[in-house]
Design an enzyme around this catalytic site. Structure first.
Site, PDB file in Angstrom:
ATOM      1  N   GLU A 181      -8.587  61.072  49.515  1.00 22.00           N
ATOM      2  CA  GLU A 181      -9.920  60.494  50.561  1.00 22.00           C
ATOM      3  C   GLU A 181      -9.881  61.114  51.403  1.00 22.00           C
ATOM      4  O   GLU A 181      -9.733  62.473  52.261  1.00 22.00           O
ATOM      5  CB  GLU A 181      -8.878  59.791  51.591  1.00 22.00           C
ATOM      6  CG  GLU A 181      -9.455  58.195  52.776  1.00 22.00           C
ATOM      7  CD  GLU A 181      -9.154  57.771  53.519  1.00 22.00           C
ATOM      8  OE1 GLU A 181      -9.233  56.201  54.093  1.00 22.00           O
ATOM      9  OE2 GLU A 181      -8.722  58.869  54.355  1.00 22.00           O
TER      10      GLU A 181
ATOM     11  N   TYR B 107     -18.358  57.863  54.380  1.00 19.85           N
ATOM     12  CA  TYR B 107     -16.290  58.289  53.856  1.00 19.85           C
ATOM     13  C   TYR B 107     -16.317  57.771  52.353  1.00 19.85           C
ATOM     14  O   TYR B 107     -17.436  57.432  51.239  1.00 19.85           O
ATOM     15  CB  TYR B 107     -16.207  56.807  53.857  1.00 19.85           C
ATOM     16  CG  TYR B 107     -14.828  56.252  53.647  1.00 19.85           C
ATOM     17  CD1 TYR B 107     -13.208  56.407  54.532  1.00 19.85           C
ATOM     18  CD2 TYR B 107     -14.155  56.210  52.693  1.00 19.85           C
ATOM     19  CE1 TYR B 107     -11.938  56.687  53.452  1.00 19.85           C
ATOM     20  CE2 TYR B 107     -13.784  55.340  51.868  1.00 19.85           C
ATOM     21  CZ  TYR B 107     -12.397  55.652  52.747  1.00 19.85           C
ATOM     22  OH  TYR B 107     -10.611  55.294  51.721  1.00 19.85           O
TER      23      TYR B 107
END
Ligand code: GDP
Ligand code: MN
Length: 382
Positions: A189, A101
């Site tokens: 993101e 991530y």
């Protein structure tokens, strides 16, 4: 403005962030054309502005054209958490060794950019933050200094990315930072950021929110116009030049000044009600503005009462009162109004309104009292 995944990936590409080759498709046959071009196996992905598409069945691997047809026809038209799929992104499937991530966002409290990296990608980051907060490495980035390659290298090591992923991941983070800053994102993101079985690191998903205030310096954002998903009430408000944000409650709100409008939401909530919107009519509370505001609120079927909260400073209450009377003549309102009118020329304002008071236009002296009556008219505490 939130971007679709495919738009986010196109935006990433401008800044050299690696993604898989692919293309968009609005029909099953277009999906096959894109799959042939990307090379099998491919992954067929629903384009909706909501997360958790994978779990909802909106992301499927396909080994050949036949499977692309099967999955594309199943996914097009699918409802994913209230969002209907009209478009697909078809890309060459990756062989995933690890899912990570990475994100950049603004930490308003710290007044710095915040980069977060985790070796636990692929799942909701909120879940990781709740169950295993130490699995997320964080780095505040001073906007003046920027993100150095050394800072990025330290961060990926702190996050515990596999050794072979660290150099390419650090390089990608520097590119993502540039995208986030120069590209004027509120959020950039990547979840998951993957390490492939052949040792490459790239973005498998893209969640990008652009800062609308920076649109003036991004002519390239034009390409995203028309794909935005708007609230119909907000569209109408925008047309009328009002500062309106749609919410889901039953008390419509009109106030002059953003601070007063926020406080009005608070007081409605405090007495057990729910606000249907935020609406700041600013200083010019004349008949045109008032009529436009009432008209927008009137289109909202969920509204059961309207709380008009005006504090006259530079705005004069007698003008506001005239505006309300005139607006009432123009708009055929479905819901009663509760008005609190105080400040400059309040007495003159109340005199103007006196002959118009009815069960459709109620006046209350205080903000709290008016909030209680508006909530009662909307059916009481929720
Ligand atoms: P989200 O569920 O809306 O966040 O959609 P993502 O784009 O993040 O995809 C969800 C999951 O689908 C990923 O975490 C992967 O496990 C899987 N997935 C997506 N693309 C590929 C691919 O190219 N290859 C493989 N093997 N899995 C994929
Ligand atoms: Mn994802």
């Amino acid at each position: 403005m939130d971007l679709y995944e495919y738009q986010g990936k196109q935006y990433f590409a401008r800044y050299g962030i690696p993604t898989s080759p692919g293309g968009v498709a609005d029909t099953v046959e277009e999906a096959v054309v894109q799959a042939d071009r990307a090379g099998y196996p491919v992954v067929v992905k629903a384009q909706v502005k909501v997360g958790g598409r994978g779990k909802a069945g909106g992301i499927k691997l396909a080994a050949d054209a036949e499977q692309v047809r099967t999955h594309a026809s199943a996914i097009l038209g699918m409802d994913i958490h209230g969002h209907v799929v009209h478009r697909l992104w078809v890309e060459h499937a990756s062989d995933i060794a690890r899912e990570y991530y990475a994100s950049f966002t603004l930490d308003r409290a710290a007044k710095l950019h915040l980069c977060m990296v985790s070796a636990k990608g692929g799942v909701e980051i909120e879940e990781v933050a709740a169950t295993d907060p130490d699995a997320i490495a964080r780095l505040h980035v001073d906007p003046v200094d920027g993100l150095s390659p050394q800072g990025a290298q330290r961060l990926v090591a702190d996050a515990g990315l596999d050794p072979e992923a660290r150099a390419p991941a650090a390089e990608l983070l520097v590119a993502l930072y540039r995208c986030y800053v120069e590209g004027d994102c509120d959020l950039a993101e990547i979840n998951p950021l993957i390490l492939t079985t052949d040792g490459r690191v790239h973005a498998l998903d893209a969640k990008v929110t652009l800062d609308d205030n920076a649109a003036f310096r991004h002519p390239e954002w034009e390409q995203f116009a028309g794909t935005e998903t708007f609230d119909e009430r907000e569209l109408l408000a925008k047309e009328k030049g009002l500062n309106y944000i749609g919410l889901s409650g039953s008390v419509g709100i009109i106030a002059n000044g953003a601070g007063l409008a926020m406080s009005t939401l608070d007081v409605v909530t405090q007495v057990g009600g729910t606000a249907a919107n935020f609406l700041d009519i600013g200083g010019g509370a004349n008949a045109d503005v008032m009529a436009a505001a009432l008209e927008v609120i009137n289109t909202d079927d969920a509204v059961l009462s309207i709380f008009v909260n005006i504090f006259g400073g530079i705005t004069r209450c007698d003008e506001v009162a005239n505006g309300i009377v005139e607006a009432l003549g123009r708009v055929d309102l479905r819901s009663p109004i509760v008005l609190r009118l105080d400040g400059t020329n309040a007495e003159a304002g109340h005199e103007i309104l006196a002959s118009h008071i009815s069960d459709r236009l109620v006046v209350d002296e205080t903000m709290l009292g008016a909030a209680r009556r508006a909530v009662a008219l909307a059916g009481g505490e929720k």
